[in-house]
Design a protein around this motif. Sequence first.
Motif, short mmCIF file in Angstrom:
data_model
loop_
_atom_site.label_atom_id
_atom_site.label_comp_id
_atom_site.label_asym_id
_atom_site.label_seq_id
_atom_site.Cartn_x
_atom_site.Cartn_y
_atom_site.Cartn_z
N ASN A 127 33.58 68.95 29.44
CA ASN A 127 34.73 68.88 30.35
C ASN A 127 35.99 68.53 29.57
OD1 ASN A 127 33.23 69.42 32.75
ND2 ASN A 127 32.49 67.30 32.73
N SER A 136 39.78 70.28 27.79
CA SER A 136 40.79 71.34 27.78
C SER A 136 41.45 71.35 26.42
CB SER A 136 41.83 71.11 28.89
OG SER A 136 42.90 72.02 28.79
N LYS A 166 44.25 72.15 23.60
CA LYS A 166 45.71 72.16 23.62
C LYS A 166 46.22 72.92 22.39
CE LYS A 166 47.43 70.16 26.48
NZ LYS A 166 47.69 70.52 27.90
N TYR A 203 42.75 68.16 22.12
CA TYR A 203 42.10 68.40 23.40
C TYR A 203 42.38 67.25 24.36
CZ TYR A 203 38.54 64.88 22.28
OH TYR A 203 37.89 63.70 21.99
N GLU A 204 42.11 67.52 25.62
CA GLU A 204 42.14 66.50 26.66
C GLU A 204 40.84 66.57 27.44
OE1 GLU A 204 46.92 66.23 27.81
OE2 GLU A 204 45.52 67.39 29.05
N LYS A 205 40.38 65.44 27.93
CA LYS A 205 39.22 65.42 28.81
C LYS A 205 39.66 65.70 30.23
CE LYS A 205 36.29 62.37 26.05
NZ LYS A 205 35.44 61.16 26.04
N THR A 206 38.89 66.52 30.93
CA THR A 206 39.27 66.94 32.29
C THR A 206 38.49 66.21 33.37
OG1 THR A 206 37.70 68.77 32.16
CG2 THR A 206 39.98 69.22 31.51
N ASN A 219 43.64 60.38 31.04
CA ASN A 219 43.55 61.71 30.42
C ASN A 219 44.65 61.86 29.37
OD1 ASN A 219 42.89 64.31 29.83
ND2 ASN A 219 43.87 65.19 31.64
#
Length: 436
Positions: free
Chosen positions: A51, A53, A55, A83-86, A93
């Motif tokens: 999970n 996303s 970047k 990245y980021e956690k969704t 986040n």
Amino acid sequence: MKKTGVIFVLLFLLLTGCSFSTGIDTLITPPKLSRQQEHIYNALTNYAGTNISLKYPKSGDYLSAFIIADIDGDSDDEAIVFYEKTSVSAEDNSLRMNILDCVDSQWQSVYDHAADGNEVEKVVITQLGDNGRINIIVGYSLINQSEKVVSIYHYEDGTLNTTFENNYYSLFDAADLNGDGTKELFIALNQSPSRDSSVQIFHLNENGEYTKSTVVLEEEGYTDYQKVSYGSLEDGTTGIYLDAVIGSGTIVTNVFAVDESNVISRVFSPDSEKQETLRPAAYTCYDADGDGKIEIPVPQLFPGYTEEDGDSLSLTKWYRLKNDKLSVKMCGYQSITNGYSFIFPEGWLGNVTASADTAENYIKFSKFTGKKPQEEEMLLTLQTISDNDMDKTEKLLEKGYEILHSRGDKLFLIYINEDEMTSPAEELMFRFRFYD
């Protein structure tokens, strides 16, 4: 040109690097990951979970979510992924920076770091100054998007070390600014309620320490910066041409130089009363004639137009800096839309005007005798063909147009009305240049 010749030229362009677009499907289908990227992505999800996303940097040389480079000097590539956690709450986040390495032929996450901003603006990987380490320079925008910071990291022995942190910037770059064969970090800062606009350079010494040199631009109050360019000055030193935003949609250019002691100074500042170099923001500095020196393009109306005319066209005067003063080096036409410049032959300035048809994407240059530009006698026409329009291209070639250049999915054709003020297409070709 005979039809077989037309077909040959078009086929040649298709088979060379000057190829046309392969179609709309290639634009709307997302690119597939390479096998290497798939392995890196799988290693990242093994560490961070699925999970997430990815970047992407918004500008610079690295525009992929997977930045693959040798960042520790071991001659093998590592990977950097933002990245980021969704699957977490919005306040938790945050942007993260993950370092991955190929260990025993398997990619794996080796370091994870909380990023210093909310979005990745630009990434530069390079050595700086007299120090041999490889620097990961990252520009971030903050949560309000109006402020940006730059940080520098050094990856060594499985650890990511921060060596330069959260320095505000509006524009940054790494370049050899004084001709000593090493790069410095250049930063331009816009004006804010808490600071004056300024330019700064940072030199990294052998001991890993940064030395700073600053020029404050307090009287100008620049709100942003459009571009920085580098080119030789008359004395052989490197000129730093900084296009600064002043007012709404307009820019001016300051020029700086850096000496052998890594001290930056301003060698040219535009006269505000004369409005030197004041122009629309799209007219940024560049090397217009390929001589290694930077020119400053300033538009002015073609003969026959007034400021009130809704269909007015502008010619371009390219200024050079000589003995710390501006002088006109050459004149011509610069197409912002199509990314080219056309340098006028001798005797055209003041004696030639132009008219254009934006729908048909052509510009017509004509003798100027005092009439309306649209009514003057045509000397030559520059036509741009887009989107792989073979039928239109062939029809124009049959009418006497000649192919001047090609770039991407665009063809540039020329029609010449033989006159003492015109030259053969072969000569005019060298007056036609692309710019980035």
